[in-house]
Enzyme design. Sequence first.
Site, PDB file in Angstrom:
ATOM      1  N   LYS A  72     -37.140  18.286  -0.610  1.00 19.30           N
ATOM      2  CA  LYS A  72     -36.688  18.466  -1.851  1.00 19.30           C
ATOM      3  C   LYS A  72     -37.339  19.144  -2.741  1.00 19.30           C
ATOM      4  O   LYS A  72     -38.436  18.751  -3.286  1.00 19.30           O
ATOM      5  CB  LYS A  72     -36.149  16.989  -2.295  1.00 19.30           C
TER       6      LYS A  72
ATOM      7  N   ASP B 171     -34.709  17.608 -12.514  1.00 14.25           N
ATOM      8  CA  ASP B 171     -33.588  17.046 -12.310  1.00 14.25           C
ATOM      9  C   ASP B 171     -33.081  16.199 -13.730  1.00 14.25           C
ATOM     10  O   ASP B 171     -33.561  15.283 -13.843  1.00 14.25           O
ATOM     11  CB  ASP B 171     -33.865  15.914 -11.261  1.00 14.25           C
TER      12      ASP B 171
ATOM     13  N   LYS C 129     -29.030  12.041 -16.832  1.00 20.82           N
ATOM     14  CA  LYS C 129     -29.888  10.625 -16.773  1.00 20.82           C
ATOM     15  C   LYS C 129     -29.932  10.417 -18.270  1.00 20.82           C
ATOM     16  O   LYS C 129     -29.845  11.298 -19.220  1.00 20.82           O
ATOM     17  CB  LYS C 129     -31.190  11.112 -16.104  1.00 20.82           C
TER      18      LYS C 129
ATOM     19  N   ASP D 119     -39.724  16.160  -9.314  1.00 24.41           N
ATOM     20  CA  ASP D 119     -38.477  16.157  -8.199  1.00 24.41           C
ATOM     21  C   ASP D 119     -38.425  17.152  -7.206  1.00 24.41           C
ATOM     22  O   ASP D 119     -37.815  17.207  -6.198  1.00 24.41           O
ATOM     23  CB  ASP D 119     -37.032  15.858  -8.860  1.00 24.41           C
TER      24      ASP D 119
ATOM     25  N   ASP E   2     -25.965  13.356 -10.268  1.00 28.11           N
ATOM     26  CA  ASP E   2     -27.394  12.924 -10.151  1.00 28.11           C
ATOM     27  C   ASP E   2     -27.765  13.026  -8.734  1.00 28.11           C
ATOM     28  O   ASP E   2     -28.942  12.637  -8.467  1.00 28.11           O
ATOM     29  CB  ASP E   2     -27.383  11.878 -10.823  1.00 28.11           C
TER      30      ASP E   2
ATOM     31  N   GLU F 168     -28.243  14.822  -6.198  1.00 25.07           N
ATOM     32  CA  GLU F 168     -28.207  15.986  -5.918  1.00 25.07           C
ATOM     33  C   GLU F 168     -29.329  16.703  -4.809  1.00 25.07           C
ATOM     34  O   GLU F 168     -28.874  17.476  -4.065  1.00 25.07           O
ATOM     35  CB  GLU F 168     -28.620  17.076  -7.222  1.00 25.07           C
TER      36      GLU F 168
ATOM     37  N   ARG G  94     -29.715  14.919  -2.086  1.00 24.33           N
ATOM     38  CA  ARG G  94     -28.991  14.852  -0.679  1.00 24.33           C
ATOM     39  C   ARG G  94     -28.122  16.134  -0.448  1.00 24.33           C
ATOM     40  O   ARG G  94     -27.968  16.760   0.748  1.00 24.33           O
ATOM     41  CB  ARG G  94     -28.379  13.694  -0.594  1.00 24.33           C
TER      42      ARG G  94
HETATM   43  N1  BES Z   1     -34.446  12.380  -8.426  1.00 27.57           N
HETATM   44  C1  BES Z   1     -33.783  11.296  -8.459  1.00 27.57           C
HETATM   45  C2  BES Z   1     -34.453  10.027  -8.014  1.00 27.57           C
HETATM   46  C3  BES Z   1     -35.646   9.511  -8.309  1.00 27.57           C
HETATM   47  C4  BES Z   1     -35.611   8.392  -9.263  1.00 27.57           C
HETATM   48  C5  BES Z   1     -37.034  10.029  -7.991  1.00 27.57           C
HETATM   49  C6  BES Z   1     -36.565   7.986  -9.720  1.00 27.57           C
HETATM   50  C7  BES Z   1     -38.023   9.489  -8.774  1.00 27.57           C
HETATM   51  C8  BES Z   1     -37.952   8.542  -9.680  1.00 27.57           C
HETATM   52  C9  BES Z   1     -32.392  11.524  -7.743  1.00 27.57           C
HETATM   53  O1  BES Z   1     -32.007  12.615  -7.661  1.00 27.57           O
HETATM   54  C10 BES Z   1     -31.437  10.476  -7.972  1.00 27.57           C
HETATM   55  O2  BES Z   1     -31.061  10.737  -9.496  1.00 27.57           O
HETATM   56  N2  BES Z   1     -30.855   9.670  -7.449  1.00 27.57           N
HETATM   57  C11 BES Z   1     -29.824   8.742  -7.900  1.00 27.57           C
HETATM   58  C12 BES Z   1     -29.054   8.471  -6.915  1.00 27.57           C
HETATM   59  C13 BES Z   1     -27.654   7.963  -7.031  1.00 27.57           C
HETATM   60  C14 BES Z   1     -26.621   8.589  -7.995  1.00 27.57           C
HETATM   61  C15 BES Z   1     -26.784   7.653  -5.728  1.00 27.57           C
HETATM   62  C16 BES Z   1     -30.485   7.452  -8.060  1.00 27.57           C
HETATM   63  O3  BES Z   1     -31.433   7.095  -7.470  1.00 27.57           O
HETATM   64  O4  BES Z   1     -29.852   6.696  -9.247  1.00 27.57           O
HETATM   65 ZN    ZN Z   2     -33.389  14.414  -7.796  1.00 29.94          ZN
HETATM   66 ZN    ZN Z   3     -30.635  13.104  -9.410  1.00 26.72          ZN
END
Ligand code: BES
Ligand code: ZN
Ligand code: ZN
Length: 480
Positions: free
Chosen positions: A249, A254, A261, A272, A331, A333, A335
């Site tokens: 990734k 992000d 966020k 990220d 968010d 993204e 996946r």
């Molecule tokens: N990049 C984030 C995940 C992340 C969170 C990485 C904290 C490092 C530290 C990812 O893209 C994300 O925002 N995931 C969401 C998914 C959800 C919307 C299903 C999350 O974990 O809240």
């Molecule tokens: Zn992310």
């Molecule tokens: Zn994200």
Amino acid sequence: MATLRFWTTTAKTDAIAVLALPAGGLTQEGHKLDRKHRGEISRRRREDAFLVKRQASSLLYSRNAKIILAAFPEKDSRTVELREAAYSAIRIAQKHAIQRITIAFDPQNEAEVQAIGEGSLLATYSYSRFKSQKTDRGREVRTIYIRSSELKTAPLKKAKVFTDATMFVRDLVNDPPNLMNPESLSEVAKDAAVQNALNLRVFETAQLLEMGANAFLSVGMGSIVPCRMIHAAYEPQMPARTHVCLVGKGVTFDSGGLSLKSEKGMEHMKSDMAGAAIALACVKAASELKLPVKVTALLMATENMPDSGANRPGDVVRAMNGKTIEITNTDAEGRLALADGLVYAQSLKPDYLIDIATLTGAQVVALGRLVAAAMGNNEAFIQQLVEAGKRSGEMLWPLPLPDHYRDLIKSDIADMKNSSGIPDAGSIQGGLFLSEFVNHPRWVHLDIAGPSFQDREWSVHQRNATGFGARCLLTFLDSL
Ligand code: BES
Ligand code: ZN
Ligand code: ZN
């Protein structure tokens, strides 16, 4: 970076580090030194109850010699202990501006030599690109000598290449996101390809459209910098024993996109792209070590921003394998980017398929900042990676992918949705989503959201970018 050498009688050093055992005793090498210094070391060690209890390291002087008594932390395994003890010794050396240091401990095997080498070198990392004044006192360690009856250079070389890989990842992740974007990441990959004789292809928008990588492309549409899929491969000179493909990734920032966020911690989202950096570091290192396996890295480089071309919650995109995805949360993204990366990776027919990603906040909740999550469709393969994690001091723990939970990501209008809106088992939901794009017998998904970036120092897992994952994957590649 400091140089690692084996200690010989002619080597002159400014200090000696004695690794002290947790029970307060000294190692064999420590005893020898202790006799030479008339019991001074063991006396100090006994007296300094504080030191023993806290397992902290300290500097002491004996007859004009500088001796560092390094804590030998009691941890899961001997190699983890040695890596961390060497790390703390070098940290003390830096504080006292010591340049040449001998580590007095006789490692029992190559793995122990390598662990001491890694711990020592990892302590010398600093990120000072944007510091106007580079007078970083405490980083002056130049040469580290390891006392060892086993004088084989292979483990020293491995320690160097493994830590170089970790530091390569740290640099890329620490780089600010205005400078480290999909375009500059591809420039980094080009440099690596020239230096390490890698095969490199950079796929840009037009080609990605033709390939049908719409899920991946959609992530970058809100950014001024277009997506790039970077394909870098190392192939050994002799026909390769096996082929490992690493999909990383590479979200260089992000913001969350339109599902923005909150400001809390958003600046950490430059991390990220850690997965992509790790994939590239591994290909580079495989070439430096001339491993007998073919290693391919696919860096899914993109930026998740909320400009007018951005994904909207409610959009539907068709991924490279023809499956449709309703984007319920922009968010989620990572996946989307990985889905197309995984489909393309399988067209390369690797024997092992690994994706590595800072995928979910839920991973941090489940396992914290020192353990990454491993999911997949082949238990033996997952176990191989767990073992590599133990040896490298980068711990992984398996999470299941129960079929029943697939219901969570069912969509009313498309084949699936990228987010259920239900927080339960968030990391597993991510893994299940990815599994929809995998039709391969040996696949593992590594979620490194927690361990990739720290706001404190956990020994070798330093503050800010850690590079966590690179040494674990290299240990696996090295075992094939
Ligand atoms: N990049 C984030 C995940 C992340 C969170 C990485 C904290 C490092 C530290 C990812 O893209 C994300 O925002 N995931 C969401 C998914 C959800 C919307 C299903 C999350 O974990 O809240
Ligand atoms: Zn992310
Ligand atoms: Zn994200």
